[in-house]
Each structure stands twice: as structure tokens, then as C-alpha cells.
Enzyme design. Structure first.
Site, mmCIF file in Angstrom:
data_model
loop_
_atom_site.group_PDB
_atom_site.id
_atom_site.type_symbol
_atom_site.label_atom_id
_atom_site.label_comp_id
_atom_site.label_asym_id
_atom_site.label_seq_id
_atom_site.Cartn_x
_atom_site.Cartn_y
_atom_site.Cartn_z
ATOM 1 N N SER A 1 8.517 -3.727 2.920
ATOM 2 C CA SER A 1 8.704 -4.184 4.301
ATOM 3 C C SER A 1 8.024 -5.543 4.354
ATOM 4 O O SER A 1 6.933 -5.692 4.892
ATOM 5 C CB SER A 1 8.062 -3.204 5.284
ATOM 6 O OG SER A 1 8.105 -3.746 6.600
ATOM 7 N N LYS B 1 3.130 1.866 5.912
ATOM 8 C CA LYS B 1 3.261 0.490 5.406
ATOM 9 C C LYS B 1 1.896 0.042 4.888
ATOM 10 O O LYS B 1 1.080 -0.516 5.630
ATOM 11 C CB LYS B 1 3.767 -0.432 6.524
ATOM 12 C CG LYS B 1 3.898 -1.895 6.115
ATOM 13 C CD LYS B 1 4.751 -2.693 7.082
ATOM 14 C CE LYS B 1 4.734 -4.173 6.754
ATOM 15 N NZ LYS B 1 5.727 -4.950 7.478
ATOM 16 N N GLU C 1 0.907 0.970 9.820
ATOM 17 C CA GLU C 1 0.517 -0.115 8.913
ATOM 18 C C GLU C 1 -0.976 -0.404 8.987
ATOM 19 O O GLU C 1 -1.425 -1.185 9.831
ATOM 20 C CB GLU C 1 1.310 -1.403 9.253
ATOM 21 C CG GLU C 1 0.945 -2.569 8.332
ATOM 22 C CD GLU C 1 1.678 -3.872 8.659
ATOM 23 O OE1 GLU C 1 2.407 -3.921 9.659
ATOM 24 O OE2 GLU C 1 1.501 -4.845 7.903
#
Ligand code: 5MM
Length: 336
Positions: free
Chosen positions: A289, A219, A177
Site C-alpha cells: 500500500s 499496514k 496502520e
């Protein structure tokens, strides 16, 4: 476990019509969320709030996995069932946030580097034993005058790749991420430039560290106008710019992109994801997410009262359902 099996877990996390609930707020972050409804952030309040989320009936129709915080992975439901088991009993995959937070980057003003590599190998082994099947590490890139610097992007990209390699060694699927924050007055074009450079550097480092792309998930942030930019880009512009940026930087071997919501309103995050899926055929699954965009209405409904449990679960189920529809490009405002 083989890379093949890790790849299967990654694919399950981006199963059609489903996405991930990010419930891995660290103690300072969950305190901020509870402060807004004047609820003390005690261990029991955190436990009972999260138990309400995880036991939502039907959550598994739209949620494939839940990211937990260290404390939550070790907590148990009122009936004595450990939270990871509560989730697997519903067919939901438990995951764990393993970074130790974004800290000031020495030698640079107002930039951050995420820490947590020291001792990570041993922590990952324990997390797997506790039931986690995937992990998450968040890097933070800030846009401002003269920033981000190349040094900040590179330091974070390197740490993300080292983390991802350790996860695969420990038989956990890494979620990578790199979040380019939407704070600031920059326009969507600047966000696209910074996100493009960041993802290029992240994938170069993942390659250097021998990370298997088929056995990880990305992400990313969406490409979007800064929060205080006078011109806010439309849903079409966000979807087009995000897809263009991802196509230029993310190899097709990555099974899925699970977007963060980053401070967008719940409806905006759903609409943007939906539009990207309407655009059509992509080399990867485009999923979610979300932390705030799934939980904001649920926390507001809770107000710290156990008697509001049904309202909390209704609010979470509704947002999960809307985002599930957005996975197919089938979301409409009428669903709200
Ligand atoms: C849920 O929040 C996660 C943990 O944040 P902290 O380490 O700051 O406590 C965070 O990483 C989250 O998973 C991502 O930012 C995505 O959440 P949003 O709310 O942006 O969708």
C-alpha cells in the site's frame, strides 16, 4: 453487511498480483510533494494530478484499491464522473483516509498520537455514501533516545482499535496502520524490537475492542535500518526480520499485510516485498500500500504539465507492474 462480506472486500484488496495505491496525502503532505517540483498545490492541480493517476490505462491489472483524501473523494474527473466512480468503473475499490493526523502527545516530548475519533461515526456513514468501501488510519511511532514510550504506543494502539471497530460498524474495512518511522540512526534490531512491541499492543487492543480480524488489513512498516544508521541491512536481512516479526505478532486470521514504503526508494520497496514473497508460504497475503514508492517517479515525470500526462501514467504503470510481480516473488532488476 456481514463480517463475511467485509472479509470478502479485504480479500479482494489483497488479490494475487495486486496491491493498493496510497493517494491519500493530506493537504500539507501533497504540498511538500508538489514543492519539490515547484508546482503550486492548488485544488485544481491536486485534482488534475490525481485524475492522471486514476485514469492510467491498465492500472487495475496491479492495483486493487486506492486510498483517497477527503477532498479527493468529493472531486470529479474532467468528464464529470466522481473519482470513486472512475475507480469502480475500472474494478478498483475506493478507500478513504479518516484520521485527522498525528499531533503532539501531551505530556511527552517529540512523540505523537493520531487524532480523529470525535465525530468519526458520522463521517464514516458519509464516506460510505460517497462510495468508500474501506478506510485507513495511520499512527506514527518515532524511534529515538528513550522513545517510543509505552504510553505513546498504548495511546496509538487504543485509537487504532477504536477506529477499526467504528469502521466495521459502518461497514467499511479498516486498514490499521501503525507506522514505526525509519527516520533516525537506529539499527535494524532496534526497529524489530519496537515494531514487535507496537504490533503486540495493537493486536491486544484490537482484541479488547472486538475487532473482527478477518475483516481488516494491517499496514505495517518493514523491519529496516534507520535512514542514517551507518550499517544498512541487506534485502535478505530486511525480508527475514520483517517476516519473523510479523509471524510473532500478527494472527493468521488477518487476510493480508499491505506494507507502507516509508521513505524507501521505489526500487528498494519493490525488492524487499519481492524477497519476502520469495521466502514463501505465509499465513497472510504480503502486499503493498505504497504512496511515495508508487508515485515518486510519476510526480517527477509530471512537472505540473498536462502535456506530460502520458509519461506520468507510464511511470505509475511501471511501478505498479513491478510491485505486482513482487507479490509473486517474480520481480527482477531487469524489469526496471
Ligand atoms: C500517502 O500518504 C499518506 C497520508 O499521509 P499524511 O496524513 O501524512 O498526509 C500516508 O498515510 C501513507 O499512506 C503511508 O505513510 C504510506 O505511504 P508511503 O509513502 O510511506 O508508502
Amino acid at each position: 453487511m456481514t463480517a463475511y462480506k467485509l472479509g470478502k472486500i479485504a480479500q479482494s484488496l489483497v488479490h494475487a498480483g495486486k496491491g493498493i495505491l496510497a493517494a491519500d496525502e493530506s493537504s500539507p503532505t501533497i504540498k511538500k510533494r508538489f514543492d519539490r517540483i515547484n508546482v503550486p498545490s492548488s485544488e485544481e492541480n491536486r485534482r488534475s494530478y490525481r485524475e492522471m493517476l486514476f485514469t492510467t490505462q491498465g492500472l487495475e491489472e496491479f492495483v486493487s484499491g486506492v486510498i483517497l483524501f477527503d477532498e479527493t473523494l468529493r472531486q470529479i474527473a474532467q468528464d464529470g464522473t466522481p473519482f470513486p466512480k472512475v475507480l469502480t468503473n475500472k474494478g478498483i475499490i475506493p478507500g478513504i483516509k479518516v484520521d485527522k493526523g498525528a499531533k503532539a502527545l501531551a505530556g511527552f516530548h517529540s512523540e505523537k498520537v493520531t487524532e480523529g475519533l470525535d465525530g468519526l461515526r458520522d463521517r464514516l456513514i458519509e464516506y460510505r455514501e460517497l462510495g468508500a468501501q474501506f478506510a485507513k488510519w495511520r499512527a506514527v511511532i518515532t524511534i529515538g533516545e528513550g522513545i517510543p514510550t509505552r504510553a505513546c504506543i498504548d495511546a496509538n494502539a487504543h485509537a487504532l482499535a477504536r477506529y477499526a471497530a467504528l469502521c466495521q460498524e459502518a461497514e467499511l474495512v479498516p486498514i490499521v496502520e501503525p507506522e514505526v518511522l525509519m527516520d533516525g540512526k537506529h539499527d535494524i534490531e532496534r526497529c524489530e524490537d519496537v515494531t514487535t512491541l507496537t504490533l503486540r499492543r495493537v493486536f491486544a487492543e484490537l482484541h479488547e475492542q472486538n475487532v473482527i480480524l478477518e475483516a481488516m488489513l494491517l499496514k505495517p512498516n518493514m523491519v529496516i535500518s534507520g535512514k542514517t544508521c551507518p550499517r544498512q541491512a541487506s534485502v535478505d536481512e530486511v525480508a527475514e526480520a520483517t517476516v519473523r516479526c510479523m509471524r510473532r505478532t500478527v494472527p493468521a486470521s488477518v487476510p493480508g499485510l499491505v506494507f507502507l514504503s516509508g521513505g524507501q526508494s521505489p526500487e528498494q520497496a519493490t525488492e524487499n516485498l519481492n524477497r519476502m514473497n520469495v521466502i514463501g508460504q505465509h499465513p497472510w497475503e504480503l502486499s503493498f500500500s505504497y504512496g511515495r514508492a508508487l508515485q515518486e517517479p510519476a510526480i517527477a515525470a509530471w512537472q505540473g504539465k498536462a502535456s506530460n500526462a502520458a509519461l506520468v501514467q507510464k511511470a505509475l504503470y511501471h511501478r505498479a507492474k513491478c510491485n505486482g510481480a513482487a507479490r509473486y516473488g517474480n520481480y527482477t532488476k531487469e524489469m526496471e
